[in-house]
Structure formats: structure tokens, C-alpha cells
Design a protein around this motif. Structure first.
Motif, PDB file in Angstrom:
ATOM      1  N   ALA A   3       0.842  -1.194   0.000  1.00  0.00           N
ATOM      2  CA  ALA A   3       0.000   0.000   0.000  1.00  0.00           C
ATOM      3  C   ALA A   3       0.878   1.245   0.000  1.00  0.00           C
ATOM      4  CB  ALA A   3      -0.910  -0.001   1.212  1.00  0.00           C
ATOM      5  N   VAL A   4       0.548   2.181  -0.849  1.00  0.00           N
ATOM      6  CA  VAL A   4       1.284   3.440  -0.930  1.00  0.00           C
ATOM      7  C   VAL A   4       0.456   4.491  -0.220  1.00  0.00           C
ATOM      8  CG1 VAL A   4       2.265   5.143  -2.481  1.00  0.00           C
ATOM      9  CG2 VAL A   4       2.274   2.756  -3.119  1.00  0.00           C
ATOM     10  N   ILE A   5       1.101   5.243   0.640  1.00  0.00           N
ATOM     11  CA  ILE A   5       0.355   6.252   1.384  1.00  0.00           C
ATOM     12  C   ILE A   5       0.508   7.616   0.730  1.00  0.00           C
ATOM     13  CG2 ILE A   5       0.481   5.042   3.578  1.00  0.00           C
ATOM     14  CD1 ILE A   5       2.775   6.905   4.351  1.00  0.00           C
ATOM     15  N   TYR A   6      -0.524   8.374   0.774  1.00  0.00           N
ATOM     16  CA  TYR A   6      -0.505   9.741   0.287  1.00  0.00           C
ATOM     17  C   TYR A   6       0.175  10.582   1.361  1.00  0.00           C
ATOM     18  CZ  TYR A   6      -2.311  14.331  -0.933  1.00  0.00           C
ATOM     19  OH  TYR A   6      -2.428  15.659  -1.238  1.00  0.00           O
ATOM     20  N   ASP A   7       1.217  11.281   0.986  1.00  0.00           N
ATOM     21  CA  ASP A   7       2.043  11.992   1.954  1.00  0.00           C
ATOM     22  C   ASP A   7       2.244  13.442   1.517  1.00  0.00           C
ATOM     23  OD1 ASP A   7       3.770  12.514   4.058  1.00  0.00           O
ATOM     24  OD2 ASP A   7       5.501  11.703   3.004  1.00  0.00           O
ATOM     25  N   PRO A   8       1.245  14.313   1.680  1.00  0.00           N
ATOM     26  CA  PRO A   8       1.381  15.688   1.206  1.00  0.00           C
ATOM     27  C   PRO A   8       2.417  16.505   1.968  1.00  0.00           C
ATOM     28  CG  PRO A   8      -0.660  15.455   2.413  1.00  0.00           C
ATOM     29  CD  PRO A   8      -0.044  14.080   2.292  1.00  0.00           C
ATOM     30  N   THR A   9       2.772  16.116   3.163  1.00  0.00           N
ATOM     31  CA  THR A   9       3.728  16.898   3.948  1.00  0.00           C
ATOM     32  C   THR A   9       5.167  16.489   3.679  1.00  0.00           C
ATOM     33  OG1 THR A   9       3.552  15.345   5.787  1.00  0.00           O
ATOM     34  CG2 THR A   9       2.059  17.247   5.798  1.00  0.00           C
ATOM     35  N   GLY A  10       5.367  15.351   3.026  1.00  0.00           N
ATOM     36  CA  GLY A  10       6.728  14.915   2.726  1.00  0.00           C
ATOM     37  C   GLY A  10       7.424  14.267   3.899  1.00  0.00           C
ATOM     38  N   THR A  11       6.690  13.763   4.878  1.00  0.00           N
ATOM     39  CA  THR A  11       7.328  13.132   6.030  1.00  0.00           C
ATOM     40  C   THR A  11       7.747  11.698   5.736  1.00  0.00           C
ATOM     41  OG1 THR A  11       5.161  12.468   6.875  1.00  0.00           O
ATOM     42  CG2 THR A  11       6.078  14.532   7.703  1.00  0.00           C
ATOM     43  N   PHE A  13       8.415  10.334   2.428  1.00  0.00           N
ATOM     44  CA  PHE A  13       9.484  10.412   1.441  1.00  0.00           C
ATOM     45  C   PHE A  13       9.458  11.768   0.759  1.00  0.00           C
ATOM     46  CE2 PHE A  13       6.151   9.297  -1.421  1.00  0.00           C
ATOM     47  CZ  PHE A  13       5.602   8.115  -1.008  1.00  0.00           C
ATOM     48  N   ALA A  14      10.497  12.054  -0.020  1.00  0.00           N
ATOM     49  CA  ALA A  14      10.681  13.380  -0.620  1.00  0.00           C
ATOM     50  C   ALA A  14       9.506  13.756  -1.511  1.00  0.00           C
ATOM     51  CB  ALA A  14      11.963  13.404  -1.436  1.00  0.00           C
ATOM     52  N   THR A  15       9.140  15.042  -1.463  1.00  0.00           N
ATOM     53  CA  THR A  15       8.061  15.566  -2.288  1.00  0.00           C
ATOM     54  C   THR A  15       8.619  16.687  -3.149  1.00  0.00           C
ATOM     55  OG1 THR A  15       6.450  15.028  -0.580  1.00  0.00           O
ATOM     56  CG2 THR A  15       5.785  16.644  -2.229  1.00  0.00           C
ATOM     57  N   TYR A  16       8.330  16.605  -4.457  1.00  0.00           N
ATOM     58  CA  TYR A  16       8.818  17.604  -5.402  1.00  0.00           C
ATOM     59  C   TYR A  16       7.640  18.272  -6.100  1.00  0.00           C
ATOM     60  CZ  TYR A  16      13.166  15.052  -4.820  1.00  0.00           C
ATOM     61  OH  TYR A  16      14.271  14.453  -4.279  1.00  0.00           O
ATOM     62  N   GLY A  40       9.036  -4.329  -8.485  1.00  0.00           N
ATOM     63  CA  GLY A  40       8.725  -4.721  -7.113  1.00  0.00           C
ATOM     64  C   GLY A  40       9.205  -3.750  -6.058  1.00  0.00           C
ATOM     65  N   HIS A  41       9.819  -2.642  -6.461  1.00  0.00           N
ATOM     66  CA  HIS A  41      10.313  -1.664  -5.499  1.00  0.00           C
ATOM     67  C   HIS A  41       9.247  -0.609  -5.218  1.00  0.00           C
ATOM     68  CE1 HIS A  41      14.342  -3.285  -5.605  1.00  0.00           C
ATOM     69  NE2 HIS A  41      14.209  -3.384  -6.921  1.00  0.00           N
ATOM     70  N   ASP A  42       9.229  -0.149  -3.998  1.00  0.00           N
ATOM     71  CA  ASP A  42       8.289   0.894  -3.593  1.00  0.00           C
ATOM     72  C   ASP A  42       8.766   2.249  -4.104  1.00  0.00           C
ATOM     73  OD1 ASP A  42       6.610  -0.837  -2.226  1.00  0.00           O
ATOM     74  OD2 ASP A  42       7.744  -0.652  -0.355  1.00  0.00           O
ATOM     75  N   PRO A  43       7.856   3.214  -4.209  1.00  0.00           N
ATOM     76  CA  PRO A  43       8.279   4.554  -4.625  1.00  0.00           C
ATOM     77  C   PRO A  43       9.213   5.183  -3.592  1.00  0.00           C
ATOM     78  CG  PRO A  43       5.942   4.532  -4.055  1.00  0.00           C
ATOM     79  CD  PRO A  43       6.425   3.129  -3.981  1.00  0.00           C
ATOM     80  N   VAL A  44      10.098   6.042  -4.080  1.00  0.00           N
ATOM     81  CA  VAL A  44      11.060   6.693  -3.197  1.00  0.00           C
ATOM     82  C   VAL A  44      10.754   8.169  -3.026  1.00  0.00           C
ATOM     83  CG1 VAL A  44      12.907   5.060  -3.655  1.00  0.00           C
ATOM     84  CG2 VAL A  44      12.661   7.064  -5.104  1.00  0.00           C
ATOM     85  N   ALA A  45       9.888   8.710  -3.882  1.00  0.00           N
ATOM     86  CA  ALA A  45       9.530  10.126  -3.805  1.00  0.00           C
ATOM     87  C   ALA A  45       8.185  10.310  -4.492  1.00  0.00           C
ATOM     88  CB  ALA A  45      10.594  10.984  -4.494  1.00  0.00           C
ATOM     89  N   GLN A  46       7.691  11.539  -4.467  1.00  0.00           N
ATOM     90  CA  GLN A  46       6.421  11.849  -5.109  1.00  0.00           C
ATOM     91  C   GLN A  46       6.449  13.252  -5.688  1.00  0.00           C
ATOM     92  OE1 GLN A  46       3.446  11.599  -2.073  1.00  0.00           O
ATOM     93  NE2 GLN A  46       4.246  13.300  -0.900  1.00  0.00           N
ATOM     94  N   TYR A  57       3.806   9.067  -8.054  1.00  0.00           N
ATOM     95  CA  TYR A  57       4.905   8.485  -7.304  1.00  0.00           C
ATOM     96  C   TYR A  57       6.107   8.289  -8.209  1.00  0.00           C
ATOM     97  CZ  TYR A  57       1.396   7.846  -3.767  1.00  0.00           C
ATOM     98  OH  TYR A  57       0.412   8.089  -2.844  1.00  0.00           O
ATOM     99  N   LEU A  58       7.293   8.450  -7.650  1.00  0.00           N
ATOM    100  CA  LEU A  58       8.543   8.344  -8.402  1.00  0.00           C
ATOM    101  C   LEU A  58       9.317   7.110  -7.963  1.00  0.00           C
ATOM    102  CD1 LEU A  58       9.610  12.082  -8.152  1.00  0.00           C
ATOM    103  CD2 LEU A  58       8.666  10.922 -10.151  1.00  0.00           C
ATOM    104  N   TYR A  59       9.893   6.431  -8.950  1.00  0.00           N
ATOM    105  CA  TYR A  59      10.657   5.215  -8.727  1.00  0.00           C
ATOM    106  C   TYR A  59      12.080   5.415  -9.231  1.00  0.00           C
ATOM    107  CZ  TYR A  59       5.987   3.346  -8.177  1.00  0.00           C
ATOM    108  OH  TYR A  59       4.707   3.122  -7.762  1.00  0.00           O
ATOM    109  N   ARG A  60      13.029   4.718  -8.612  1.00  0.00           N
ATOM    110  CA  ARG A  60      14.426   4.836  -9.012  1.00  0.00           C
ATOM    111  C   ARG A  60      14.660   4.097 -10.321  1.00  0.00           C
ATOM    112  NH1 ARG A  60      18.096   3.354  -3.990  1.00  0.00           N
ATOM    113  NH2 ARG A  60      19.476   2.990  -5.758  1.00  0.00           N
ATOM    114  N   LEU A  61      15.314   4.762 -11.261  1.00  0.00           N
ATOM    115  CA  LEU A  61      15.604   4.159 -12.559  1.00  0.00           C
ATOM    116  C   LEU A  61      16.620   3.020 -12.447  1.00  0.00           C
ATOM    117  CD1 LEU A  61      15.699   7.268 -14.897  1.00  0.00           C
ATOM    118  CD2 LEU A  61      14.102   5.365 -14.992  1.00  0.00           C
ATOM    119  N   ASP A  62      17.560   3.151 -11.518  1.00  0.00           N
ATOM    120  CA  ASP A  62      18.586   2.113 -11.399  1.00  0.00           C
ATOM    121  C   ASP A  62      18.036   0.808 -10.831  1.00  0.00           C
ATOM    122  OD1 ASP A  62      18.190   3.368  -8.940  1.00  0.00           O
ATOM    123  OD2 ASP A  62      20.245   3.038  -8.276  1.00  0.00           O
ATOM    124  N   LEU A  63      16.882   0.854 -10.171  1.00  0.00           N
ATOM    125  CA  LEU A  63      16.257  -0.360  -9.629  1.00  0.00           C
ATOM    126  C   LEU A  63      15.167  -0.912 -10.550  1.00  0.00           C
ATOM    127  CD1 LEU A  63      15.890   0.641  -5.866  1.00  0.00           C
ATOM    128  CD2 LEU A  63      17.703  -0.704  -6.942  1.00  0.00           C
TER     129      LEU A  63
END
Length: 115
Positions: A3-11, A13-16, A40-46, A57-63
Motif C-alpha cells: 500500500a502506498v500512502i498519500y504523503d502531502p507533507t513529505g514526512t 518520502f521526498a516531495t517535489y 517490485g520496489h516501492d516509490p522513493v519520492a512523489q 509516485y517516483l521510482y528509481r531508474l537504477d532499480l
């Protein structure tokens, strides 16, 4: 998928802001366009835009892993299912369009049988 959580405050993961994500991160659509998947990797930023009403949601390209391709049997099954969606149940003709589910028959047959 976790489950991915909506995180508007950026607590969590990073928010851009829109269009300001750093290199090395991509959305699902961008991954798909490049022939990749999250792997299979979770997002690292949004990314948040429209005053927080839209999120990506943003995912790492190297993974990221390459997209899986369908087997010949899967492609055959998909083609069969799509052909069935174009075949009229009343007259049995394969139409160049998908049969409307609300009618259950092609438009020619439906016009001949007004309800």
C-alpha cells in the motif's frame, strides 16, 4: 503490491513540485515509455501538483526492471478475447468495433430490434 500512502507533507518520502524531480527518478508512465517497470520496489519520492490534488509516485531508474513480454499463448488468448468482444451474439458477425455491452448485440441487430 504494498500500500502506498498519500504523503502531502513529505514526512514519509521526498516531495517535489511538478516538473522539478531530480534525474534518476521516473513515474510509472515514464518507466513504461522506456520499456521498464518498477520491479517490485516501492516509490522513493512523489510529485504533487494542482495544489496537492494530483500526485505521481517516483521510482528509481537504477532499480527498474525490463518490462515482461507476453508469451505466445498469452497473446493468442488476448486476441481470442478481443475477437469475442467484437462478435455479435445475435447474427454472429465479427464487427470492426467492440459490441456495446448495454445492447449485447451489434448496432445493426439492435436497430432491427427496438426495445
Amino acid at each position: 503490491m504494498t500500500a502506498v500512502i498519500y504523503d502531502p507533507t513529505g514526512t514519509e518520502f521526498a516531495t517535489y513540485p511538478y516538473r522539478l524531480a531530480p534525474d534518476g527518478l521516473a513515474t510509472r508512465r515514464q518507466l513504461r515509455a522506456a520499456g521498464l517497470r518498477p520491479g517490485g520496489h516501492d516509490p522513493v519520492a512523489q510529485i504533487l501538483w494542482r495544489r496537492g490534488k494530483r500526485i505521481a509516485y517516483l521510482y528509481r531508474l537504477d532499480l527498474a526492471a525490463p518490462k515482461r513480454t507476453a508469451t505466445p499463448a498469452q497473446r493468442e488468448a488476448i486476441a481470442k478475447a478481443l475477437r469475442a468482444r467484437r462478435t455479435c451474439r445475435t447474427c454472429g458477425v465479427v464487427q470492426p468495433y467492440y459490441i456495446p455491452r448495454r445492447y449485447g448485440e451489434c448496432l445493426d441487430c439492435h436497430e432491427g430490434n427496438p426495445s
